[in-house]
Design a protein around this motif. Structure first.
Motif, PDB file in Angstrom:
ATOM      1  N   GLY A  72       0.831  -1.193   0.000  1.00 11.08           N
ATOM      2  CA  GLY A  72       0.000   0.000   0.000  1.00 11.08           C
ATOM      3  C   GLY A  72       0.865   1.241   0.000  1.00 11.08           C
ATOM      4  N   GLY A  73       0.231   2.378  -0.135  1.00 13.04           N
ATOM      5  CA  GLY A  73       0.945   3.646  -0.142  1.00 13.04           C
ATOM      6  C   GLY A  73       1.311   4.085   1.261  1.00 13.04           C
ATOM      7  N   ILE A  74       1.800   5.301   1.354  1.00 12.59           N
ATOM      8  CA  ILE A  74       2.394   5.813   2.593  1.00 12.59           C
ATOM      9  C   ILE A  74       1.400   5.782   3.761  1.00 12.59           C
ATOM     10  CG2 ILE A  74       1.873   8.244   2.012  1.00 12.59           C
ATOM     11  CD1 ILE A  74       4.687   8.921   3.137  1.00 12.59           C
ATOM     12  N   SER A 112      11.482  -4.174  -1.879  1.00 11.77           N
ATOM     13  CA  SER A 112      11.110  -2.785  -2.158  1.00 11.77           C
ATOM     14  C   SER A 112      12.267  -1.871  -1.765  1.00 11.77           C
ATOM     15  CB  SER A 112       9.895  -2.424  -1.315  1.00 11.77           C
ATOM     16  OG  SER A 112       9.767  -1.033  -1.202  1.00 11.77           O
ATOM     17  N   CYS A 114      12.151   0.596  -0.026  1.00  7.20           N
ATOM     18  CA  CYS A 114      12.019   1.134   1.334  1.00  7.20           C
ATOM     19  C   CYS A 114      12.804   0.315   2.357  1.00  7.20           C
ATOM     20  CB  CYS A 114      10.564   1.246   1.745  1.00  7.20           C
ATOM     21  SG  CYS A 114       9.774  -0.333   1.992  1.00  7.20           S
ATOM     22  N   ASN A 138       7.150   3.465   6.887  1.00  3.23           N
ATOM     23  CA  ASN A 138       7.053   2.123   6.302  1.00  3.23           C
ATOM     24  C   ASN A 138       8.054   1.129   6.880  1.00  3.23           C
ATOM     25  OD1 ASN A 138       9.463   2.623   4.924  1.00  3.23           O
ATOM     26  ND2 ASN A 138       8.399   3.406   3.159  1.00  3.23           N
ATOM     27  N   TYR A 141       6.785  -2.663   6.991  1.00  2.98           N
ATOM     28  CA  TYR A 141       6.887  -3.335   5.690  1.00  2.98           C
ATOM     29  C   TYR A 141       8.356  -3.584   5.350  1.00  2.98           C
ATOM     30  CZ  TYR A 141       6.207  -3.825   0.600  1.00  2.98           C
ATOM     31  OH  TYR A 141       6.185  -4.260  -0.703  1.00  2.98           O
ATOM     32  N   ASN A 170       9.756   2.377  -6.694  1.00  5.65           N
ATOM     33  CA  ASN A 170       8.300   2.613  -6.732  1.00  5.65           C
ATOM     34  C   ASN A 170       7.770   2.211  -8.113  1.00  5.65           C
ATOM     35  OD1 ASN A 170       9.142   4.067  -4.369  1.00  5.65           O
ATOM     36  ND2 ASN A 170       7.243   5.246  -4.475  1.00  5.65           N
ATOM     37  N   SER A 183      -3.803   3.690  -1.877  1.00  5.15           N
ATOM     38  CA  SER A 183      -2.952   3.565  -3.065  1.00  5.15           C
ATOM     39  C   SER A 183      -1.594   4.237  -2.890  1.00  5.15           C
ATOM     40  CB  SER A 183      -3.637   4.209  -4.270  1.00  5.15           C
ATOM     41  OG  SER A 183      -3.498   5.617  -4.206  1.00  5.15           O
ATOM     42  N   ILE A 206      -2.561  17.314  -3.396  1.00  2.36           N
ATOM     43  CA  ILE A 206      -1.602  16.221  -3.218  1.00  2.36           C
ATOM     44  C   ILE A 206      -1.149  16.202  -1.764  1.00  2.36           C
ATOM     45  CG2 ILE A 206      -0.861  16.326  -5.624  1.00  2.36           C
ATOM     46  CD1 ILE A 206       1.786  17.635  -4.630  1.00  2.36           C
ATOM     47  N   GLY A 208       1.407  15.949   1.462  1.00  2.14           N
ATOM     48  CA  GLY A 208       2.760  16.371   1.841  1.00  2.14           C
ATOM     49  C   GLY A 208       3.149  17.667   1.151  1.00  2.14           C
ATOM     50  N   ARG A 214      10.858  10.737  -5.930  1.00  2.25           N
ATOM     51  CA  ARG A 214      10.668   9.293  -6.073  1.00  2.25           C
ATOM     52  C   ARG A 214      11.098   8.854  -7.471  1.00  2.25           C
ATOM     53  NH1 ARG A 214      10.151   9.870  -1.442  1.00  2.25           N
ATOM     54  NH2 ARG A 214       8.539   9.102  -0.017  1.00  2.25           N
ATOM     55  N   ASP A 274       5.243  13.216   4.240  1.00  2.00           N
ATOM     56  CA  ASP A 274       6.122  13.217   3.058  1.00  2.00           C
ATOM     57  C   ASP A 274       6.798  11.856   2.882  1.00  2.00           C
ATOM     58  OD1 ASP A 274       5.884  15.686   1.897  1.00  2.00           O
ATOM     59  OD2 ASP A 274       7.551  16.594   3.007  1.00  2.00           O
ATOM     60  N   LYS A 279      14.587   8.433  -2.607  1.00  5.35           N
ATOM     61  CA  LYS A 279      15.089   7.052  -2.647  1.00  5.35           C
ATOM     62  C   LYS A 279      15.367   6.627  -4.076  1.00  5.35           C
ATOM     63  CE  LYS A 279      10.451   5.256  -1.466  1.00  5.35           C
ATOM     64  NZ  LYS A 279       9.678   4.254  -0.769  1.00  5.35           N
TER      65      LYS A 279
HETATM   66  O1  GFB Z   1       3.551   6.344  -3.333  1.00  4.06           O
HETATM   67  P1  GFB Z   1       3.629   6.688  -1.876  1.00  4.06           P
HETATM   68  O2  GFB Z   1       2.407   6.432  -1.076  1.00  4.06           O
HETATM   69  O3  GFB Z   1       4.825   5.858  -1.298  1.00  4.06           O
HETATM   70  O4  GFB Z   1       3.977   8.240  -1.710  1.00  4.06           O
HETATM   71  P2  GFB Z   1       6.238   6.064  -0.581  1.00  4.06           P
HETATM   72  C1  GFB Z   1       5.042   8.834  -2.377  1.00  4.06           C
HETATM   73  C2  GFB Z   1       5.042  10.332  -2.096  1.00  4.06           C
HETATM   74  O5  GFB Z   1       3.935  10.938  -2.767  1.00  4.06           O
HETATM   75  C3  GFB Z   1       4.925  10.723  -0.614  1.00  4.06           C
HETATM   76  C4  GFB Z   1       3.238  11.771  -1.864  1.00  4.06           C
HETATM   77  O6  GFB Z   1       5.755  11.844  -0.371  1.00  4.06           O
HETATM   78  C5  GFB Z   1       3.449  11.115  -0.517  1.00  4.06           C
HETATM   79  O7  GFB Z   1       3.196  12.028   0.545  1.00  4.06           O
HETATM   80  N1  GFB Z   1       1.848  11.911  -2.315  1.00  4.06           N
HETATM   81  C6  GFB Z   1       1.283  13.048  -2.792  1.00  4.06           C
HETATM   82  C7  GFB Z   1       0.881  10.963  -2.285  1.00  4.06           C
HETATM   83  N2  GFB Z   1      -0.013  12.867  -3.056  1.00  4.06           N
HETATM   84  C8  GFB Z   1      -0.295  11.574  -2.759  1.00  4.06           C
HETATM   85  C9  GFB Z   1      -1.486  10.811  -2.813  1.00  4.06           C
HETATM   86  O8  GFB Z   1      -2.555  11.279  -3.190  1.00  4.06           O
HETATM   87  N3  GFB Z   1      -1.384   9.495  -2.444  1.00  4.06           N
HETATM   88  C10 GFB Z   1      -0.209   8.944  -2.025  1.00  4.06           C
HETATM   89  N4  GFB Z   1      -0.178   7.638  -1.688  1.00  4.06           N
HETATM   90  N5  GFB Z   1       0.932   9.661  -1.923  1.00  4.06           N
HETATM   91  C11 GFB Z   1       5.682   3.597  -0.005  1.00  4.06           C
HETATM   92  C12 GFB Z   1       5.956   2.731   1.190  1.00  4.06           C
HETATM   93  O9  GFB Z   1       6.259   4.789   0.329  1.00  4.06           O
HETATM   94  O10 GFB Z   1       6.320   3.147  -1.174  1.00  4.06           O
HETATM   95  C13 GFB Z   1       5.938   1.305   0.878  1.00  4.06           C
HETATM   96  O11 GFB Z   1       5.058   3.104   2.209  1.00  4.06           O
HETATM   97  C14 GFB Z   1       6.548   0.923  -0.444  1.00  4.06           C
HETATM   98  O12 GFB Z   1       6.630   0.661   1.907  1.00  4.06           O
HETATM   99  C15 GFB Z   1       6.145   1.854  -1.544  1.00  4.06           C
HETATM  100  O13 GFB Z   1       7.947   0.898  -0.348  1.00  4.06           O
HETATM  101  C16 GFB Z   1       6.858   1.583  -2.858  1.00  4.06           C
HETATM  102  O14 GFB Z   1       7.287   6.006  -1.634  1.00  4.06           O
HETATM  103  O15 GFB Z   1       6.314   7.215   0.317  1.00  4.06           O
END
Ligand code: GFB
Length: 313
Positions: A72-74, A112, A114, A138, A141, A170, A183, A206, A208, A214, A274, A279
């Motif tokens: 899942g997402g953050i 991953s 992370c 994270n 995970y 990612n 997501s 959006i 953060g 990324r 954030d 990474k």
């Molecule tokens: O994709 P994401 O959830 O994963 O978020 P991570 C990446 C960045 O996008 C963060 C920002 O800085 C979020 O705050 N962001 C902006 C958003 N708008 C949005 C939004 O609408 N939805 C989401 N989800 N993010 C995950 C890890 O981290 O990455 C897992 O939690 C895994 O462990 C995965 O490794 C690949 O890159 O932050």
């Protein structure tokens, strides 16, 4: 250490075939002369050790790709730490041990980016693993995924199993999760921009500050790397799989808005996390082995958006 492993004629079990990664691996393996095996949760619930053992005893795979995971997402990672740690530990421990018991010749475990320390030097080389504290959103995970790498290493050392690990950056692509609460950022941005365009809205929000960077890889590139590593790689060190470039989240949002055709503003909700500031992984190891990604970001997002619209959104 390069080696060669022939997939031809093998029974290849793709664990997690319904997910974005697993389904891409299944599509890619259709180009190899092998038999792809899959199992629904009803046939083999991967957190149930007895069910996994029974399935392996019955189906006798020669090769295993562990694309199954609780992901899942953050926000999802931050909100459900127990599920992310427990389910991922169980899945990898059950599948890796069942593979050993049933003589699986080759296994690929997927992790991953992370797994690396929050403030690792960029681009992040494989040796950065366990050199510093993890990103708190994270870490559950990440700890599970680090345990998966270590299981593959330990089974290689103690039992001589040819089990390898790859760490994708990612990912995005067909079959992604577009639920805004759980997501990753890419599908969230596509959905937000698309819905804002349809509604004639003036802005999207959006999470953060938009400043974290990324690296994004299309899942079909990852699947190609999986086939490449299964056939050519045999060593205990894990291998990064990335695209080689990263982008600030605000710029990504701008790019998605352009592709979708949404001309409005991008607003930041700084009450949301954030995560790690950056990474970007080093891709030198896999490049040295002879593999390169092919799908450029703009083209990849465009293709995913077309599919998203075809699904009736
Ligand atoms: O994709 P994401 O959830 O994963 O978020 P991570 C990446 C960045 O996008 C963060 C920002 O800085 C979020 O705050 N962001 C902006 C958003 N708008 C949005 C939004 O609408 N939805 C989401 N989800 N993010 C995950 C890890 O981290 O990455 C897992 O939690 C895994 O462990 C995965 O490794 C690949 O890159 O932050």
């Amino acid at each position: 250490m390069p080696g060669t492993f022939d997939l031809a004629g093998k029974r290849v079990y793709v664990a997690g075939h319904r997910g974005m990664v697993g389904s891409a691996v299944v599509r890619r393996l259709a180009r190899e002369n092998c038999t792809v095996l899959t199992a629904t949760r009803a046939e083999a619930d991967l957190i149930d050790q007895a069910a996994v053992r029974a399935w392996f005893a019955r189906e006798k795979p020669d090769v295993v790709v562990i694309a199954a995971a609780k992901v899942g997402g953050i926000l999802a990672n931050d909100s459900f730490p127990a599920e992310f740690l427990y389910e991922n530990l169980m899945i990898e421990a059950n599948v890796i041990e069942a593979a050993r018991q049933h003589g699986v010749a080759k296994l690929l475990f997927l992790g991953s980016s992370c797994i690396y320390p929050k403030f690792a030097d960029q681009p992040i080389v494989e040796d950065a693993l366990l050199t510093g504290p993890l990103e708190p959103t994270n870490e559950w995970y990440a700890v599970a995924k680090i345990a998966g790498i270590k299981l593959c290493q330990a089974y290689r050392r103690q039992y001589g199993c040819d089990y390898i690990s790859a760490m994708p950056t990612n990912l995005y692509g067909p079959g992604d999760n577009f639920d805004l609460a759980s997501s990753h950022v890419m599908p969230a941005l596509i959905r937000k921009a698309h819905e804002a365009k349809l509604a004639g809205a003036g802005s999207i929000t959006i999470w953060g500050t938009g400043t974290p960077r990324r690296e994004f890889l299309h899942v079909d590139d990852l699947a190609d790397a999986c086939a490449f590593l299964l056939k050519t790689y045999s060593d205990e060190g894990h291998v990064n799989v990335g695209s080689g470039t990263d982008i600030p989240i605000r710029d990504l949002a701008q790019l998605v808005c352009e592709i979708v055709g949404f001309p409005g503003e991008i607003v930041c909700d700084t009450s949301k996390p954030d995560g790690t500031p950056r990474k970007l992984m080093s891709g030198s190891k896999i490049a040295g082995l002879g593999w390169q990604p092919k799908i450029e970001l703009h083209e990849g997002i465009g293709a995913v958006y077309e599919l998203y619209k075809q699904l009736g959104h």
